[in-house]
Write an enzyme that holds these catalytic residues in place. Structure first.
Site, PDB file in Angstrom:
ATOM      1  N   ARG A 240      19.120 -13.819 -12.544  1.00 15.36           N
ATOM      2  CA  ARG A 240      19.315 -13.215 -11.210  1.00 15.36           C
ATOM      3  C   ARG A 240      20.780 -13.205 -10.790  1.00 15.36           C
ATOM      4  NH1 ARG A 240      14.148 -15.737  -9.675  1.00 15.36           N
ATOM      5  NH2 ARG A 240      15.306 -17.646  -9.965  1.00 15.36           N
TER       6      ARG A 240
ATOM      7  N   GLU B   7      30.094 -34.494 -10.410  1.00 20.04           N
ATOM      8  CA  GLU B   7      30.238 -34.216  -8.981  1.00 20.04           C
ATOM      9  C   GLU B   7      29.970 -35.440  -8.119  1.00 20.04           C
ATOM     10  OE1 GLU B   7      28.977 -29.894  -8.952  1.00 20.04           O
ATOM     11  OE2 GLU B   7      28.312 -30.596  -6.991  1.00 20.04           O
TER      12      GLU B   7
ATOM     13  N   ARG C 256      26.479 -24.980 -13.139  1.00 15.38           N
ATOM     14  CA  ARG C 256      26.425 -26.435 -13.030  1.00 15.38           C
ATOM     15  C   ARG C 256      27.601 -27.003 -13.819  1.00 15.38           C
ATOM     16  NH1 ARG C 256      23.706 -25.985  -9.185  1.00 15.38           N
ATOM     17  NH2 ARG C 256      21.617 -26.778  -8.814  1.00 15.38           N
TER      18      ARG C 256
ATOM     19  N   HIS D  71      31.478 -27.025  -4.421  1.00 13.21           N
ATOM     20  CA  HIS D  71      30.091 -26.592  -4.657  1.00 13.21           C
ATOM     21  C   HIS D  71      29.530 -25.873  -3.419  1.00 13.21           C
ATOM     22  CE1 HIS D  71      26.217 -27.526  -7.125  1.00 13.21           C
ATOM     23  NE2 HIS D  71      26.163 -26.335  -6.562  1.00 13.21           N
TER      24      HIS D  71
HETATM   25  C1  GLV Z   1      23.024 -24.665  -5.856  1.00 11.64           C
HETATM   26  O1  GLV Z   1      23.810 -25.043  -6.663  1.00 11.64           O
HETATM   27  C2  GLV Z   1      21.655 -24.399  -6.139  1.00 11.64           C
HETATM   28  O2  GLV Z   1      21.184 -24.657  -7.259  1.00 11.64           O
HETATM   29  O3  GLV Z   1      20.964 -23.934  -5.227  1.00 11.64           O
END
Ligand code: GLV
Length: 342
Positions: A157, A267, A238, A285
Site C-alpha cells: 500500500r 528507537e 522500520r 518516527h
Molecule cells: C507506524 O510506524 C505504523 O506502523 O503505523
C-alpha cells in the site's frame, strides 16, 4: 459495559471518548513517558483488552500477564512490537490499523526525499543563523529529483502510494517485491527488478517493507555498496530493515549521497555518529503524524478493540486463525480453545 481496558499511551481524544462511552473502566497511561517494563506487566493484569502502540513490546511475558484479555489492538499498521505467534497460541486476537496512514506516510517519504536531495535542513539552519548574505551560484547545491529513477522496495500500500506520487516528477520507477504489482506496471510502467538491480540503478531508494526476520538488515554493508554514490536512501518503514551502523559508515565515506530516516534500529536511540552527519535528515518516527491520520488510526484501533470485547471478529485482525478456534471472550468457543491447550 462492564469492561476494563488499558490504553498504553495518550491517543486522540475521539477514540478515548468512544471507549469511555462503551467501557466501565478506561485507564490511559498519560503523558509522553513510556511505561517501564514492570509498569506494563502490572498495568495489563486483569484487563479485558489492551490498546497499545508500537512503543510497547507485547511479548509472551506481557501476554501471560494479560492472560484475561479478549484482544490487543495496536494503533499502528506495523505490528512487529507484538509477538503475534504467542498471542495466537493463547487465542488472543491482535489488530492493526491499515489503510488510513498510507497517504500520510507516503507524503512524509517524499518530504524526506526532497529534504535530503535539496539539503533543506542545513539550508534552513544557515538562513536562521543569519549566514545568508547573498545569493550564491554555489550555495547549497543539491540533487535533481525530476526525471530521475525512483526505486521502491516493498510495493504494498505505502510503496505504491509513494511510487504514484513520482508521476508529477516524471520519474522512472523500479520496484522490488515478491509479488508483481500490476497496478504500478500499468499506471507508471514501473519495472519489477531484483534488489541488486534496483540498488544499482535507482537515484532514490525508498523502503516500504514490513519488519520480519527476512527483512531485518535487508540493507546492510553489501547493499549500501551497490547504491550509486549520487543516490539517496529513504526509510519510513522500520529501523531494523537497515543496518544503521553500516549506514553511518556509508554516509561518512560519502559512499552514498545522503539519506532520509524516520525510523531507527534501536528507537529512540540513534547509531553512534548518525546525528553528527550533515548528509542525513533525521525525523522522530512521524510517518503517520497528521492530526486527521492519527485520529483515524486511534478510532480504528478503538473499533477493533470494541469488536474484540464483544467477541466479534476484529475488522483488522492480523491473526484471523484465532477465530477458527473462537476469539477470547467468546465463551462457548473459549472453552474449546482452553481444552485444545490443555
Ligand atoms: C507506524 O510506524 C505504523 O506502523 O503505523
Amino acid at each position: 459495559m462492564n469492561w476494563n481496558i488499558f490504553i498504553t499511551r495518550e491517543i486522540p481524544k475521539e477514540a478515548i471518548d468512544l471507549l469511555k462511552a462503551n467501557c466501565d473502566t478506561v485507564e490511559v497511561h498519560e503523558g509522553d513517558s513510556l511505561l517501564r517494563r514492570e509498569q506494563l506487566l502490572e498495568k495489563v493484569r486483569g484487563r479485558d483488552s489492551i490498546l497499545c502502540c508500537l512503543t510497547e513490546k507485547i511479548d509472551a511475558e506481557v501476554l501471560a500477564a494479560a492472560s484475561g484479555v479478549k484482544g490487543i489492538a495496536n494503533m499502528a499498521v506495523g505490528y512487529d512490537n507484538i509477538d503475534v505467534k504467542a498471542a495466537t497460541k493463547q487465542g488472543i486476537p491482535v489488530s492493526n490499523t491499515p489503510g488510513v496512514l498510507t497517504d500520510a506516510t507516503a507524503d512524509l517519504a517524499w518530504a524526506l526525499l526532497f529534504a535530503a536531495a535539496r539539503r533543506i535542513i542545513p539550508a534552513d539552519k544557515y538562513t536562521r543563523a543569519g549566514e545568508f548574505k547573498a545569493w550564491g551560484p554555489m550555495l547549497f547545491l543539491g540533487a535533481d529529483v525530476t526525471g530521475k529513477t525512483l526505486g521502491i522496495i516493498g510495493a504494498g500500500r505505502i510503496g505504491t502510494a509513494v511510487a504514484m506520487r513520482s508521476r508529477g516528477f516524471g520519474m522512472s520507477v523500479l520496484y522490488c517485491d515478491p509479488v508483481r504489482n500490476d497496478f504500478l506496471e500499468k499506471e507508471l510502467s514501473a519495472r519489477l527488478v531484483s534488489l541488486e538491480e534496483l540498488l544499482r540503478e535507482a537515484d532514490f531508494v525508498s523502503l516500504h517493507v514490513n519488519l520480519t526476520p527476512e527483512t531485518r538488515h535487508l540493507i546492510g554493508e553489501r547493499e549500501l555498496g551497490l547504491i550509486k554514490p549520487t543516490a539517496y536512501l529513504i526509510n519510513t518503514s522500520r529501523g531494523p530493515v537497515v543496518d544503521e551502523e553500516a549506514l553511518v559508515g556509508a554516509l561518512q565515506k560519502r559512499q552514498i549521497a545522503g539519506a532520509g530516516m524516520d525510523v531507527y534500529e534501536q528507537e529512540p536511540r540513534l547509531a553512534p555518529g548518525l546525528a553528527e552527519l550533515d548528509n542525513v535528515v533525521l525525523l522522530p518516527h512521524i510517518g503517520s503524524a497528521t492530526i486527521a491520520t492519527r485520529t483515524k488510526m486511534a478510532l480504528i484501533a478503538a473499533d477493533n478493540l470494541l469488536a474484540m470485547l464483544r467477541g466479534e471478529p476484529a475488522p483488522n485482525c492480523v491473526n484471523p486463525e484465532v477465530y477458527k478456534r473462537g476469539p477470547k471472550g467468546h465463551s462457548a468457543l473459549q472453552r474449546t480453545t482452553t481444552a485444545e491447550h490443555a
